[in-house]
Write an enzyme that holds these catalytic residues in place. Structure first.
Site, mmCIF file in Angstrom:
data_model
loop_
_atom_site.group_PDB
_atom_site.id
_atom_site.type_symbol
_atom_site.label_atom_id
_atom_site.label_comp_id
_atom_site.label_asym_id
_atom_site.label_seq_id
_atom_site.Cartn_x
_atom_site.Cartn_y
_atom_site.Cartn_z
ATOM 1 N N TRP A 282 -14.698 -12.381 -7.816
ATOM 2 C CA TRP A 282 -15.030 -11.552 -8.989
ATOM 3 C C TRP A 282 -15.835 -10.330 -8.577
ATOM 4 C CZ3 TRP A 282 -19.844 -12.444 -12.435
ATOM 5 C CH2 TRP A 282 -20.940 -12.868 -11.656
ATOM 6 N N ASP A 283 -16.362 -10.354 -7.363
ATOM 7 C CA ASP A 283 -17.126 -9.216 -6.841
ATOM 8 C C ASP A 283 -16.348 -7.916 -7.065
ATOM 9 O OD1 ASP A 283 -17.771 -11.694 -5.586
ATOM 10 O OD2 ASP A 283 -18.835 -10.669 -3.978
ATOM 11 N N GLU A 421 -24.504 -20.243 -9.248
ATOM 12 C CA GLU A 421 -23.720 -21.305 -8.583
ATOM 13 C C GLU A 421 -24.562 -22.481 -8.110
ATOM 14 O OE1 GLU A 421 -21.929 -18.854 -5.603
ATOM 15 O OE2 GLU A 421 -20.129 -18.512 -6.807
ATOM 16 N N LYS A 533 -29.560 -19.016 -8.992
ATOM 17 C CA LYS A 533 -29.117 -18.284 -7.803
ATOM 18 C C LYS A 533 -29.061 -16.772 -8.044
ATOM 19 C CE LYS A 533 -25.343 -18.105 -4.458
ATOM 20 N NZ LYS A 533 -24.098 -18.744 -4.040
ATOM 21 N N GLN A 534 -28.528 -16.375 -9.197
ATOM 22 C CA GLN A 534 -28.289 -14.940 -9.425
ATOM 23 C C GLN A 534 -28.183 -14.688 -10.920
ATOM 24 O OE1 GLN A 534 -24.482 -15.955 -7.436
ATOM 25 N NE2 GLN A 534 -23.755 -14.108 -8.442
HETATM 26 O O1 IFM Z 1 -18.773 -14.069 -5.630
HETATM 27 C C1 IFM Z 1 -19.966 -14.301 -4.958
HETATM 28 C C2 IFM Z 1 -20.768 -15.298 -5.746
HETATM 29 O O2 IFM Z 1 -21.097 -14.803 -7.013
HETATM 30 C C3 IFM Z 1 -22.034 -15.661 -5.014
HETATM 31 N N1 IFM Z 1 -21.702 -16.161 -3.709
HETATM 32 C C4 IFM Z 1 -20.979 -15.195 -2.892
HETATM 33 C C5 IFM Z 1 -19.692 -14.791 -3.562
HETATM 34 C C6 IFM Z 1 -18.970 -13.723 -2.707
HETATM 35 O O3 IFM Z 1 -19.765 -12.587 -2.598
#
Ligand code: IFM
Length: 677
Positions: A282-283, A421, A533-534
Site C-alpha cells: 500500500w506504500d 501491524e 506500530k504506526q
Molecule cells: O507497508 C509497510 C507496512 O505498513 C509497515 N511495514 C513495512 C511495509 C512496507 O514498507
C-alpha cells in the site's frame, strides 16, 4: 519455486583502473583481513546532483610508484531514454608520466542476496573491439535481458571474455599534466520492451547513443530533469536542511517511478535495495502515488494501470478465500498473486514468526480504490475512470460487500490487520471498518457518475461485475449499519474493541532510540500492549479529515483532538511510514511544532539513516509521505466549497514560505504560503 523478487541485472558500472600497476582502490585504511592498500588515496569527493541526476566522484591518488593522478567520474541513467546508461572517466597526470590501464566491463555475476535468478548456462556473451554484450533469461519468469556497451577512448582498445564478464581494455602512458577521457555507454533492453532480441535492441541502441555522444546525451537527460523539477520542486524558505531533504525525497520518488511501463510499480524500497524483495505494498497507493498524481499524472496513471492489469490476480485471491470481487494481495509482484511470505526469517532464538499480513491486511484493496478516486478528482481524467478506474473501485467494493459480516443489528469485519501491524487478527479495526464505508459510498457514487457520463461503460461493468439492484442495496445496508468502534464517554474513535484493555506503555519512556519499541520489548510482549506500530487512527484522520465523522455527527474537531492526544503518545513509529502521516495531521490541526518534529524525522529517514536500516534501501513511502506532509499538511491543500484547490497553510514558526506547483485538471497551479508575521 523461488519467491518472486526483483532480480539484479548484470552490473553495468565496473571500470577498473591501475596506475603503474597499482589498482585504484577507494580505501584508506585496512581491516584485519585486508591487505594494506598499495597506493594512497589523498582525497575523495562524491556529489549527487539532485537537479540533474548526475553522480560525480573525484579522487586524488598516488600509486606505489609515486606518480599522482586525479580521476573524475561522471555517470547517469538517462531520464530522456530509459535504455541508456552513461559513464565518463577523466584521468589527469598530476605528477609523473604514469602508465595507465583501464578495464571497462559488464558483470553478469551479480546475484541477489538469497538467489541467483539468471539462467547462466544459457547466457550469451559478446566481445568485439567495438562492443561487448551479455544476454540471459530469468529462471522462473523467463524474461530475457540484453545489455551492450561501447567505449570511446583516445587509445586503442582490445576486448576479451571472462565467463559472464565481457571486457574492454586499453593501456597507455599519460604524459605529465595531460588528461585522457573515456566514455562508456551501455544500453539495456528486456523481452518486456521488445518483440525481437533484447541483445540486438541493446546493441543497436548502444551504437546509436555512442554516435550521439556523452555530451548530447547529458544535455537531453538534463532537459528532461528540468521539466520534472518545474512541477515537482517544493521550495521551503527558512530551512535549508529540510529544503535539501525534501529535494532528496522527491528525487527518489521520481527515479523509482515507471515512466515508460504500465506493468510495474514502485517497490517499498524503490529500486535501491533488497528490502522486501522489491514487492509492492500500500506504500505505493497511499504514500508515493499522490505526489505523482498531483505533479506527474502520466506516471500516476501507469502506476494505477499496474493494479488494473492485476485484477485477475485480485479476483483469484478473493475466490480462493471464499469472497466475491477483487481482493488485492498485500505484497504484489509481477504476477498479481499474493506474495507475502508466511514465515519470518529465523529470529535470534532460532524461531520463526508467522506473518499474517498476506492473510489479513486486507485494507490494501480500499487503499487502491482511494488512490484511483484521488487521481480522478485531481486529473479529471474521465476516460481513465470509465475504462479502468471504475472497475477497480467497483470490483473491490464487491469484495467488501461479501466480506462484511452481519452480526445482530450491525455489520462487523473480523480477523483484520490495520495499519498498526503490531495488533494482528483483530476484530473491527476502526480504520478498516470506516474506510470500507468510504469505499462502498464511493463505489455507489462512481456507478452513478458512470451511468450519467459513460452509459456504455456503466452497462458493461454492471453486467460483467453483476452489479444487481440487490447487491447495491446490500452495499447501502452495510454503509448504514457498519460498526464503527467509538467511545462516547471519552469521545474518541477506538482503534479496535479491547485495545485499551491491554498494558499501557508510554513510548517516550524508551527515548532516545533508533530501533522500534518492538525491537526492545520483543514481538510477543509488544503485541500485548497498547504500543502502536504506526499511524492508524491518525492515518484515518489523514485520509478522511473531518469526514471521519462521529456517531451523531457533532463534535468532530474535538474528537479529532482527543484521538490525537490518545494515540500519538502510544505510537512507536516502528514503521518509516508513520512520522510523515503524523506531521500531516498535526499540521492540519495547528500543532505546528509537533508537526515539524515529525516532519524533520520523516524527511531525514534516509539522508541521516535515522531508522538505522537504509542499507536495505530507500524508504519510498516516507519519501512520498514527506511530499504529502508539506502539501496537504503544512500547505493545507484541499478542495474548497466550490470544488477548487485552495490552501489553508499552517507553517512552522521559522519557515518564511512554502511554494509548490500541482496539476489540476490539466492546468499547472502554483501555490505559495507565506508565514503571517
Ligand atoms: O507497508 C509497510 C507496512 O505498513 C509497515 N511495514 C513495512 C511495509 C512496507 O514498507
Amino acid at each position: 519455486m523461488l519467491v518472486p523478487e526483483l532480480a539484479s541485472a548484470p552490473n553495468w558500472l565496473p571500470i577498473h583502473i591501475t596506475i603503474d600497476g597499482t589498482p585504484l582502490k577507494m580505501i584508506t585504511k585496512t581491516t584485519d583481513n585486508m591487505l594494506p592498500p598499495a597506493g594512497i588515496l589523498f582525497g575523495y569527493e562524491r556529489t549527487l546532483h539532485l537537479d540533474t541526476g548526475i553522480l560525480e566522484r573525484s579522487v586524488l591518488f598516488r600509486a606505489a610508484s609515486g606518480n599522482v593522478v586525479r580521476i573524475a567520474f561522471q555517470r547517469f541513467a538517462s531520464l530522456h531514454d530509459v535504455h541508456v546508461l552513461c559513464q565518463r572517466v577523466t584521468i589527469t597526470a598530476i605528477d609523473g608520466d604514469p602508465q595507465i590501464q583501464v578495464k571497462a566491463f559488464l558483470d553478469g555475476n551479480s546475484l541477489n542476496i538469497t538467489a541467483d535468478h539468471w539462467r547462466v548456462e544459457q547466457a550469451e556473451v559478446l566481445a568485439t573491439d567495438e562492443e561487448i554484450g551479455i544476454s540471459a533469461a530469468t529462471r522462473q519468469s523467463g524474461y530475457t535481458l540484453g545489455m551492450a556497451a561501447r567505449l570511446s577512448s583516445p587509445y586503442p582498445i582490445t576486448s576479451s571474455k571472462h565467463g559472464l564478464r565481457p571486457q574492454f581494455e586499453t593501456s597507455f602512458t599519460l604524459p605529465f599534466q595531460q588528461a585522457a577521457s573515456f566514455d562508456k555507454i551501455t544500453a539495456i533492453y528486456t523481452s518486456r520492451d521488445t518483440d525481437g532480441s533484447p541483445l540486438a535492441a541493446a546493441r543497436a541502441k548502444a551504437r546509436q547513443a555512442m554516435a550521439e555522444g556523452f555530451d548530447q546525451l547529458a544535455e537531453r537527460h538534463i532537459a528532461e530533469w528540468d521539466k520534472y523539477w518545474d512541477t515537482a520542486d517544493i521550495q521551503i524558505v527558512g530551512d535549508d536542511a529540510c529544503q535539501l531533504a525534501t529535494r532528496f525525497t522527491t528525487y527518489h520518488v521520481l527515479i523509482a517511478a515507471p515512466r515508460h511501463d504500465k506493468n510495474v510499480s514502485i517497490p517499498a524500497k524503490t529500486l535501491s535495495g533488497f528490502g522486501y524483495k522489491g514487492h509492492v505494498f500500500w506504500d505505493t497507493e497511499l504514500f508515493t502515488l499522490p505526489p505523482m498524481t498531483l505533479t506527474q499524472p502520466e506516471i500516476a496513471r501507469n502506476l494505477l494501470l499496474y493494479r488494473y492489469h492485476r485484477l485477475p490476480g485480485a479476483r483469484h485471491k478473493a475466490a480462493a478465500n471464499g469472497y466475491e470481487g477483487a481482493m488485492f494481495p498485500w505484497e504484489s509482484t509481477d504476477t498479481g498473486e499474493e506474495t507475502t511470505p508466511q514465515w519470518s526469517d529465523v529470529q535470534p532464538d532460532g524461531s520463526r514468526i508467522r506473518i499474517w499480513t498476506g492473510d489479513h491486511e486486507q485494507h490494501i484493496s480500499t487503499d487502491i480504490a482511494y488512490a484511483v478516486h484521488q487521481f480522478w478528482r485531481w486529473t479529471g481524467d474521465h476516460a481513465f475512470m470509465a475504462q479502468y478506474g471504475a472497475e477497480i473501485i467497483l470490483d473491490t467494493a464487491k469484495f467488501w460487500g461479501s466480506r462484511a459480516e452481519p452480526k445482530g443489528d450491525r455489520y462487523e469485519i473480523s480477523q483484520q490487520i490495520g495499519p498498526d501491524e503490531y495488533h494482528e487478527n483483530i476484530d473491527n479495526s476502526v480504520f478498516v471498518n470506516r474506510m470500507v464505508v468510504w469505499h462502498l459510498e464511493t463505489a455507489l457514487q462512481t456507478l452513478e457518475w458512470l451511468q450519467a457520463n459513460a452509459p456504455a461503460d456503466a452497462a458493461r461493468l454492471t453486467a460483467a461485475l453483476d452489479l444487481t439492484p440487490t447487491r447495491l442495496d446490500h452495499w447501502r445496508d452495510v454503509i448504514q449499519r457498519m460498526f464503527i468502534p467509538f467511545d462516547s464517554e471519552k469521545q474518541i474513535h477506538v482503534q479496535f474493541p479491547g485495545f485499551f484493555e491491554m498494558e499501557y506503555i508510554p513510548t517516550e519512556k524508551y527515548q532516545p532510540r533508533i530501533t522500534s519499541v518492538q525491537a526492545i520489548l520483543g514481538h510477543y510482549r509488544t503485541i500485548q500492549t497498547q504500543v502502536i506500530k504506526q499511524a492508524d487512527v491518525v492515518m484515518l484522520m489523514a485520509l478522511l479529515g473531518k469526514t471521519i465523522g462521529t456517531p451523531d455527527g457533532s463534535n468532530v474537531e474535538q474528537v479529532m483532538q482527543n484521538n490525537w492526544d490518545t494515540y500519538f503518545p502510544r505510537c512507536d513509529h516502528g514503521s518509516s511510514l508513520s512520522p510523515a502521516m503524523h506531521a500531516w495531521v498535526a499540521a492540519r490541526m495547528g500543532m505546528t511544532a509537533t508537526a515539524y518534529d515529525q516532519f524533520d524525522h520523516a524527511a531525514h529517514i534516509d539522508l541521516m539513516d535515522n531508522k538505522g536500516n537504509v542499507r536495505d534501501g530507500i524508504h519510498a513511502a516516507a519519501c512520498g509521505g514527506v511530499w504529502q506532509a508539506l502539501v496537504f499538511g503544512f500547505g493545507g491543500l484541499h478542495f474548497d466549497e466550490s470544488g477548487e484547490p485552495a490552501l489553508a497553510p499552517k507553517l512552522p514558526d521559522h519557515w518564511r514560505s512554502l511554494s509548490f506547483t500541482v496539476n489540476y485538471r490539466g492546468e499547472k497551479r502554483r501555490f505559495t504560503a507565506e508565514h503571517p508575521r
